[in-house]
Structure formats: C-alpha cells, structure tokens
Design a protein around this motif. Structure first.
Motif, mmCIF file in Angstrom:
data_model
loop_
_atom_site.group_PDB
_atom_site.id
_atom_site.type_symbol
_atom_site.label_atom_id
_atom_site.label_comp_id
_atom_site.label_asym_id
_atom_site.label_seq_id
_atom_site.Cartn_x
_atom_site.Cartn_y
_atom_site.Cartn_z
ATOM 1 N N SER A 75 4.865 0.308 7.139
ATOM 2 C CA SER A 75 5.743 -0.807 7.488
ATOM 3 C C SER A 75 6.297 -0.505 8.867
ATOM 4 O O SER A 75 7.309 0.154 8.993
ATOM 5 N N GLY A 76 5.623 -0.932 9.877
ATOM 6 C CA GLY A 76 6.062 -0.644 11.234
ATOM 7 C C GLY A 76 4.957 -0.962 12.214
ATOM 8 O O GLY A 76 4.011 -1.677 11.881
ATOM 9 N N LYS A 77 5.032 -0.376 13.377
ATOM 10 C CA LYS A 77 4.135 -0.811 14.443
ATOM 11 C C LYS A 77 2.674 -0.414 14.207
ATOM 12 O O LYS A 77 1.783 -0.978 14.808
ATOM 13 N N TYR A 78 2.451 0.586 13.321
ATOM 14 C CA TYR A 78 1.060 0.994 13.077
ATOM 15 C C TYR A 78 0.447 0.304 11.853
ATOM 16 O O TYR A 78 -0.666 0.603 11.464
ATOM 17 N N LYS A 79 1.215 -0.581 11.228
ATOM 18 C CA LYS A 79 0.745 -1.205 9.991
ATOM 19 C C LYS A 79 -0.650 -1.809 10.175
ATOM 20 O O LYS A 79 -0.862 -2.612 11.079
ATOM 21 N N GLY A 80 -1.583 -1.367 9.326
ATOM 22 C CA GLY A 80 -2.933 -1.927 9.383
ATOM 23 C C GLY A 80 -3.854 -1.281 10.415
ATOM 24 O O GLY A 80 -5.042 -1.533 10.424
ATOM 25 N N MET A 81 -3.285 -0.432 11.276
ATOM 26 C CA MET A 81 -4.098 0.167 12.333
ATOM 27 C C MET A 81 -4.816 1.439 11.900
ATOM 28 O O MET A 81 -5.818 1.832 12.489
ATOM 29 N N PHE A 82 -4.264 2.102 10.883
ATOM 30 C CA PHE A 82 -4.828 3.375 10.431
ATOM 31 C C PHE A 82 -5.101 3.339 8.923
ATOM 32 O O PHE A 82 -4.391 3.972 8.147
ATOM 33 N N PRO A 83 -6.109 2.577 8.499
ATOM 34 C CA PRO A 83 -6.339 2.437 7.052
ATOM 35 C C PRO A 83 -6.524 3.777 6.336
ATOM 36 O O PRO A 83 -6.055 3.949 5.214
ATOM 37 N N GLU A 84 -7.174 4.738 7.006
ATOM 38 C CA GLU A 84 -7.415 6.025 6.330
ATOM 39 C C GLU A 84 -6.104 6.799 6.173
ATOM 40 O O GLU A 84 -5.919 7.532 5.201
ATOM 41 N N GLU A 85 -5.176 6.609 7.103
ATOM 42 C CA GLU A 85 -3.859 7.243 6.968
ATOM 43 C C GLU A 85 -3.080 6.608 5.819
ATOM 44 O O GLU A 85 -2.417 7.288 5.040
ATOM 45 N N GLU A 86 -3.160 5.283 5.735
ATOM 46 C CA GLU A 86 -2.479 4.577 4.647
ATOM 47 C C GLU A 86 -2.982 5.088 3.296
ATOM 48 O O GLU A 86 -2.198 5.338 2.387
ATOM 49 N N ALA A 87 -4.295 5.258 3.215
ATOM 50 C CA ALA A 87 -4.894 5.741 1.961
ATOM 51 C C ALA A 87 -4.414 7.161 1.663
ATOM 52 O O ALA A 87 -4.071 7.489 0.520
ATOM 53 N N ARG A 88 -4.344 7.995 2.692
ATOM 54 C CA ARG A 88 -3.888 9.374 2.528
ATOM 55 C C ARG A 88 -2.437 9.410 2.021
ATOM 56 O O ARG A 88 -2.086 10.196 1.150
ATOM 57 N N ILE A 89 -1.608 8.545 2.593
ATOM 58 C CA ILE A 89 -0.196 8.486 2.191
ATOM 59 C C ILE A 89 -0.079 8.051 0.732
ATOM 60 O O ILE A 89 0.596 8.691 -0.075
ATOM 61 N N ARG A 90 -0.758 6.954 0.390
ATOM 62 C CA ARG A 90 -0.670 6.453 -0.995
ATOM 63 C C ARG A 90 -1.156 7.492 -1.997
ATOM 64 O O ARG A 90 -0.597 7.641 -3.070
ATOM 65 N N GLU A 91 -2.205 8.197 -1.626
ATOM 66 C CA GLU A 91 -2.754 9.240 -2.502
ATOM 67 C C GLU A 91 -1.724 10.366 -2.690
ATOM 68 O O GLU A 91 -1.559 10.890 -3.794
ATOM 69 N N SER A 92 -1.013 10.686 -1.627
ATOM 70 C CA SER A 92 -0.039 11.798 -1.679
ATOM 71 C C SER A 92 1.128 11.492 -2.623
ATOM 72 O O SER A 92 1.734 12.402 -3.180
ATOM 73 N N TRP A 93 1.446 10.215 -2.805
ATOM 74 C CA TRP A 93 2.597 9.845 -3.638
ATOM 75 C C TRP A 93 2.438 10.280 -5.093
ATOM 76 O O TRP A 93 3.417 10.465 -5.801
ATOM 77 N N LYS A 94 1.179 10.435 -5.525
ATOM 78 C CA LYS A 94 0.951 10.831 -6.918
ATOM 79 C C LYS A 94 1.615 12.164 -7.228
ATOM 80 O O LYS A 94 1.872 12.487 -8.387
ATOM 81 N N ARG A 95 1.904 12.945 -6.168
ATOM 82 C CA ARG A 95 2.573 14.234 -6.371
ATOM 83 C C ARG A 95 3.982 14.065 -6.924
ATOM 84 O O ARG A 95 4.574 15.033 -7.399
ATOM 85 N N ALA A 96 4.521 12.857 -6.847
ATOM 86 C CA ALA A 96 5.857 12.615 -7.412
ATOM 87 C C ALA A 96 5.867 12.908 -8.911
ATOM 88 O O ALA A 96 6.916 13.201 -9.490
ATOM 89 N N PHE A 97 4.686 12.847 -9.531
ATOM 90 C CA PHE A 97 4.593 13.125 -10.976
ATOM 91 C C PHE A 97 4.319 14.606 -11.248
ATOM 92 O O PHE A 97 4.216 15.012 -12.392
ATOM 93 N N GLU A 98 4.167 15.383 -10.184
ATOM 94 C CA GLU A 98 3.954 16.828 -10.361
ATOM 95 C C GLU A 98 5.285 17.526 -10.162
ATOM 96 O O GLU A 98 5.901 17.407 -9.106
ATOM 97 N N ILE A 99 5.740 18.226 -11.176
ATOM 98 C CA ILE A 99 7.039 18.898 -11.083
ATOM 99 C C ILE A 99 6.812 20.366 -10.760
ATOM 100 O O ILE A 99 6.294 21.113 -11.589
#
Length: 196
Positions: free
Chosen positions: A141-165
């Motif tokens: 959500s910002g100036k790079y929105k949509g410019m780095f699809p592979e980064e977006e995917a990397r970020i979304r994938e990383s969020w799953k760690r929220a379920f790892e304690i």
C-alpha cells in the motif's frame, strides 16, 4: 473430541449476551470489526480477511463465520471489562483453538515482511538495499504497489509465521476461536467485577 480444554479470556461488546442467550453461541460479525476501526477499516480488513482465510486452513470455520474471535491465554493479559463490555472466561477444547503471535500480527497489520529471525531481518534489509527500495512499507500500500509482484508474494508468504510461536509468553500468544459456545462459558465478568 479430546478431553483437553484450555482457559481463554475475551472481552466482547455486551450486546453479545443476547446473541448467547438467543443462539447458544456468539460469532463475530465482520461488520463489528469494521465499526471498531472506523475510517482505517478498509486497510485493516484486508489483513483480517487474510487471517480468517489462513486460520481456516488450519482449523475449518463454520459456514456463517467471517471474522475471528481473539482471546487472551491468561487473566493477567486480558482486557478488563469496561462499560458496554463483558469478559467471557472460557474453557475451550484445545482442538478448537489456533494460537498465533500477536507481536508478529503487527507485521501483517502493517503489511510488511515478517522475518524469521534476526539473521533473516538483516538479510531482508540488505535485499531491500540491493533492489533500491528504502521503505518496505510501500509494497502493498504505497508508491511501489503493483510494481514488485514477487516482493508482494514474498511478504504475504512471510505472514504465515504469525502462526509459528517461537516465544511462548502470555503477552504475545493469543488464541483464535471461530465461535463462543454456551457450554464453553464458565463465567461472565461485568465492569467493576474481578476476572478471577
């Protein structure tokens, strides 16, 4: 169903008392989450919807549930009842609870990369430098929105760690449940009363 239950505590609007009486259960409406956040709701709802989808892969949710109910795992860290709210003291079958890390959840809410550990954090910082990005907040959500699809995917994938304690304390671990069933409610605490 296993006999193992866990104690959870959750503060909810006191209108839920009618829901509990009427339906024998409480579910969190998505619209309540929106009301709670007001103007900033659209940003946050994307994160909550992600959470709902991701958590339901781990523990299937009832058809009519579209938002999580979050609980403290201890009395000490539970929000106290204030006017217009009550605290439900619950005993919930362990297999009905998905634990997540509330500190990590902040990364999801901020829509940024959630590093695995310190080392990964450093590596990611370096990675941002390498691709010439000074601010990791701007991918989703910002100036790079949509410019780095592979980064977006990397970020979304990383969020799953929220379920790892990695670090189990009463301050960072929360329990998600999809509903509060009447038989799980052991005590209802009103404003001015002690939780235990």
């Amino acid at each position: 169903m296993g006999e193992h239950t866990v104690k959870l505590y959750t503060r909810q609007n006191d209108k839920t008392l009618y829901q509990l009486e009427r339906d024998g259960r409480i579910i969190n409406q998505r619209v309540y989450v929106e009301l709670h956040f007001g103007d900033i709701a659209p940003l946050f709802m994307e994160s909550y919807d992600w959470f709902t989808k991701e958590a339901s892969k781990r523990l299937p949710k009832p058809e009519d549930v579209h938002a999580p109910i979050w609980c403290s795992i201890s009395v000490e860290n539970c929000l106290k009842p204030i006017p217009g709210t009550v605290v439900y003291c619950l005993e919930v079958p362990e297999d009905q609870v998905i634990y997540f890390d509330d500190v990590k959840w902040d990364y999801v809410l901020n829509r940024i990369y959630l590093p695995k550990d310190e080392e990964d954090k450093k590596a990611y910082r370096q990675h941002l430098k390498d691709i010439g990005v000074e601010n990791g907040f701007e991918f989703l959500s910002g100036k790079y929105k949509g410019m780095f699809p592979e980064e977006e995917a990397r970020i979304r994938e990383s969020w799953k760690r929220a379920f790892e304690i990695d670090n189990w304390t009463i301050f960072n671990v929360c329990g998600n449940i999809w509903e509060i069933r009447k038989e799980w409610v052991k005590k209802i605490v009103h404003p001015g009363e002690k939780i235990e």
